[in-house]
Scaffold this active site. Structure first.
Site, PDB file in Angstrom:
ATOM      1  N   CYS A  27      13.749  29.370  17.797  1.00  0.00           N
ATOM      2  CA  CYS A  27      12.965  30.617  17.761  1.00  0.00           C
ATOM      3  C   CYS A  27      13.790  31.822  17.319  1.00  0.00           C
ATOM      4  CB  CYS A  27      12.343  30.881  19.124  1.00  0.00           C
ATOM      5  SG  CYS A  27      11.262  29.557  19.660  1.00  0.00           S
TER       6      CYS A  27
ATOM      7  N   HIS B 270      10.495  38.450  20.480  1.00  0.00           N
ATOM      8  CA  HIS B 270       9.977  37.096  20.265  1.00  0.00           C
ATOM      9  C   HIS B 270       8.769  36.911  21.171  1.00  0.00           C
ATOM     10  CE1 HIS B 270       9.506  32.922  19.772  1.00  0.00           C
ATOM     11  NE2 HIS B 270      10.086  32.556  20.902  1.00  0.00           N
TER      12      HIS B 270
ATOM     13  N   ASN C 200       3.283  31.236  20.481  1.00  0.00           N
ATOM     14  CA  ASN C 200       4.708  31.229  20.134  1.00  0.00           C
ATOM     15  C   ASN C 200       4.867  30.547  18.776  1.00  0.00           C
ATOM     16  OD1 ASN C 200       7.430  30.761  19.840  1.00  0.00           O
ATOM     17  ND2 ASN C 200       7.748  29.962  21.905  1.00  0.00           N
TER      18      ASN C 200
HETATM   19  N1  COA Z   1      -2.998  24.176  32.212  1.00  0.00           N
HETATM   20  C1  COA Z   1      -3.153  24.049  33.537  1.00  0.00           C
HETATM   21  N2  COA Z   1      -2.130  23.730  34.357  1.00  0.00           N
HETATM   22  C2  COA Z   1      -0.925  23.537  33.797  1.00  0.00           C
HETATM   23  C3  COA Z   1      -0.702  23.657  32.418  1.00  0.00           C
HETATM   24  C4  COA Z   1      -1.804  23.988  31.610  1.00  0.00           C
HETATM   25  N3  COA Z   1      -1.710  24.135  30.291  1.00  0.00           N
HETATM   26  N4  COA Z   1       0.600  23.424  32.171  1.00  0.00           N
HETATM   27  C5  COA Z   1       1.184  23.177  33.340  1.00  0.00           C
HETATM   28  N5  COA Z   1       0.265  23.234  34.342  1.00  0.00           N
HETATM   29  C6  COA Z   1       0.443  23.016  35.759  1.00  0.00           C
HETATM   30  C7  COA Z   1       1.700  22.264  36.087  1.00  0.00           C
HETATM   31  O1  COA Z   1       1.491  20.880  35.956  1.00  0.00           O
HETATM   32  C8  COA Z   1       1.930  22.682  37.526  1.00  0.00           C
HETATM   33  O2  COA Z   1       1.093  21.914  38.357  1.00  0.00           O
HETATM   34  P1  COA Z   1       1.630  21.380  39.773  1.00  0.00           P
HETATM   35  O3  COA Z   1       1.971  22.642  40.544  1.00  0.00           O
HETATM   36  O4  COA Z   1       0.473  20.635  40.287  1.00  0.00           O
HETATM   37  O5  COA Z   1       2.831  20.544  39.442  1.00  0.00           O
HETATM   38  C9  COA Z   1       1.401  24.124  37.569  1.00  0.00           C
HETATM   39  O6  COA Z   1       0.583  24.276  36.423  1.00  0.00           O
HETATM   40  C10 COA Z   1       2.498  25.163  37.532  1.00  0.00           C
HETATM   41  O7  COA Z   1       3.377  24.812  36.519  1.00  0.00           O
HETATM   42  P2  COA Z   1       4.682  25.646  36.291  1.00  0.00           P
HETATM   43  O8  COA Z   1       5.519  24.937  35.282  1.00  0.00           O
HETATM   44  O9  COA Z   1       5.244  26.013  37.618  1.00  0.00           O
HETATM   45  O10 COA Z   1       4.055  26.962  35.666  1.00  0.00           O
HETATM   46  P3  COA Z   1       4.813  28.250  35.213  1.00  0.00           P
HETATM   47  O11 COA Z   1       4.280  29.406  35.952  1.00  0.00           O
HETATM   48  O12 COA Z   1       6.296  28.064  35.190  1.00  0.00           O
HETATM   49  O13 COA Z   1       4.320  28.403  33.712  1.00  0.00           O
HETATM   50  C11 COA Z   1       5.094  28.036  31.471  1.00  0.00           C
HETATM   51  C12 COA Z   1       4.601  27.394  32.781  1.00  0.00           C
HETATM   52  C13 COA Z   1       5.411  26.910  30.501  1.00  0.00           C
HETATM   53  C14 COA Z   1       3.986  28.884  30.916  1.00  0.00           C
HETATM   54  C15 COA Z   1       6.331  28.910  31.784  1.00  0.00           C
HETATM   55  O14 COA Z   1       7.264  28.188  32.546  1.00  0.00           O
HETATM   56  C16 COA Z   1       6.981  29.379  30.528  1.00  0.00           C
HETATM   57  O15 COA Z   1       6.423  30.153  29.779  1.00  0.00           O
HETATM   58  N6  COA Z   1       8.233  28.985  30.285  1.00  0.00           N
HETATM   59  C17 COA Z   1       8.951  29.398  29.112  1.00  0.00           C
HETATM   60  C18 COA Z   1       8.471  28.608  27.933  1.00  0.00           C
HETATM   61  C19 COA Z   1       8.961  29.177  26.656  1.00  0.00           C
HETATM   62  O16 COA Z   1       8.945  30.367  26.464  1.00  0.00           O
HETATM   63  N7  COA Z   1       9.371  28.303  25.727  1.00  0.00           N
HETATM   64  C20 COA Z   1       9.797  28.684  24.446  1.00  0.00           C
HETATM   65  C21 COA Z   1      11.075  29.450  24.512  1.00  0.00           C
HETATM   66  S1  COA Z   1      11.476  30.030  22.928  1.00  0.00           S
END
Ligand code: COA
Length: 322
Positions: A113, A249, A279
């Protein structure tokens, strides 16, 4: 002293738009979950036969038009991408040829990214060294071709697009400061498991798709982006109050809000496209820049900070007078 400055911008987004409601029909998710956790509402996806260079060419034409130049005026092409058309020739050579740019320095670089920030920083160095007068710098991705569309953890996050800028030699700044960094100790938190030497597999299947530990990526992204933004301003002797715009970003609205808070910057000074683009990896910063330039928010001589963070991890920032 020679500086480099951006003299034109352009963008291309594929026609197909996939909304959160469309995704509700594909995986176990909801519009509400995606919006509140990420800020994404819709994203653009390339057609099956569309490539990264196709998008680059369209974005580049608009960037050249807005800079008031033609292909013959360009003497370097750099494309930041992790989703090139081919392993070789590199995308920049395809773009150079397709646009009718005379033979010149043309290469792609891969910093996930952060690809556009790495590419822009590289162009800045070539221009300041006096080796290049005018560069076409692009961030572009067909990242939706690297996704497992059955994996709700990743498929809701990403989108495709290309953003391009023309950077040229100038007597006045321009680009004031660039800071790049990387640390491979985080390689297992965000990666794509195949490649030319590791072995190739069909893109977009569940064994060959982006792998991500979302929570861990989130934590490192917030602390790294906050640090790099403040360090860049401090190194350039620019106070936070002098900033007109942050062009970050567009990975996640919560990461962007955290970075703005660390900078003490109101969200009104942050360009947001994550809701419309998702993204788009290396394309996200130049896409956001072009959106804000064309809708009149970003104006000439304003102070702009661009920053990005991605797999590796890699990170970087560019501070400039537009
Ligand atoms: N829809 C519904 N539920 C979802 C889901 C979706 N699309 N994706 C994950 N979940 C669920 C998970 O399975 C988890 O369930 P559980 O509690 O039963 O295990 C729950 O939602 C919470 O997941 P979690 O990973 O704790 O959520 P989060 O608040 O951390 O958000 C992201 C997840 C991916 C949005 C967040 O971690 C994020 O943005 N991370 C950075 C990613 C990024 O920027 N990547 C590129 C970098 S350049």
């Amino acid at each position: 002293m020679t500086y480099s400055r951006i003299s034109g911008t352009g963008r291309y987004l594929p026609e197909q738009v996939l909304t959160n409601f469309d995704l509700e029909k594909m995986v176990d998710t909801t519009d509400e979950w995606i919006r509140t956790r990420t800020g994404v509402e819709r994203r653009h996806c390339v057609a099956p036969d569309q490539t990264t260079s196709d998008m680059c060419v369209e974005a580049a034409k608009l960037a050249m038009e807005s800079a008031g130049i033609g292909p013959q005026d360009i003497d370097m092409v750099i494309v930041g991408t992790t989703s090139p058309d081919l392993i070789f020739p590199n995308v920049a050579t395809l773009v150079q040829h397709r646009l009718g740019i005379p033979a010149c320095i043309a290469f792609s670089l891969e910093a996930a990214c952060t690809g556009f920030i790495y590419a822009l920083t590289t162009a800045d160095k070539f221009i300041k060294a006096g080796e290049v007068k005018r560069a076409l710098v692009i961030g572009a991705e067909c990242i939706t071709k690297l996704i497992d569309w059955k994996d709700r953890n990743t498929c809701v996050l990403f989108g495709d697009g290309a953003g391009a800028v023309i950077v040229e030699a100038s007597d006045e700044p321009g680009i004031i400061a660039c800071h790049l960094g990387a640390d491979g100790q985080y390689k297992d938190l965000l990666y794509y498991p195949y490649g030319a030497s590791k072995g190739l597999a069909k893109a977009g299947t569940d064994e060959a798709a982006i792998m991500m530990s979302g929570k861990d990526v989130f934590k490192v992204a917030v602390s790294t982006l906050g640090n790099i933004a403040s360090e860049t301003l401090a190194a350039a002797g620019v106070a936070q109050e002098e900033l007109d715009w942050l062009v970050p970003h567009q990975a996640n609205i919560r990461i962007i809000q955290a970075t703005a808070k660390r900078l003490n910057l109101p969200m009104e000074k942050v360009v947001l496209t994550v809701q419309d683009h998702g993204n788009t990896s290396a394309a996200s910063v130049p896409l956001a820049l072009d959106v804000a330039v064309r809708d009149g928010r970003i104006k000439r001589d304003q102070m702009i900070l661009m920053e990005a963070f991605g797999g590796g991890f890699t990170w970087g920032s560019v501070l400039m007078r537009f």
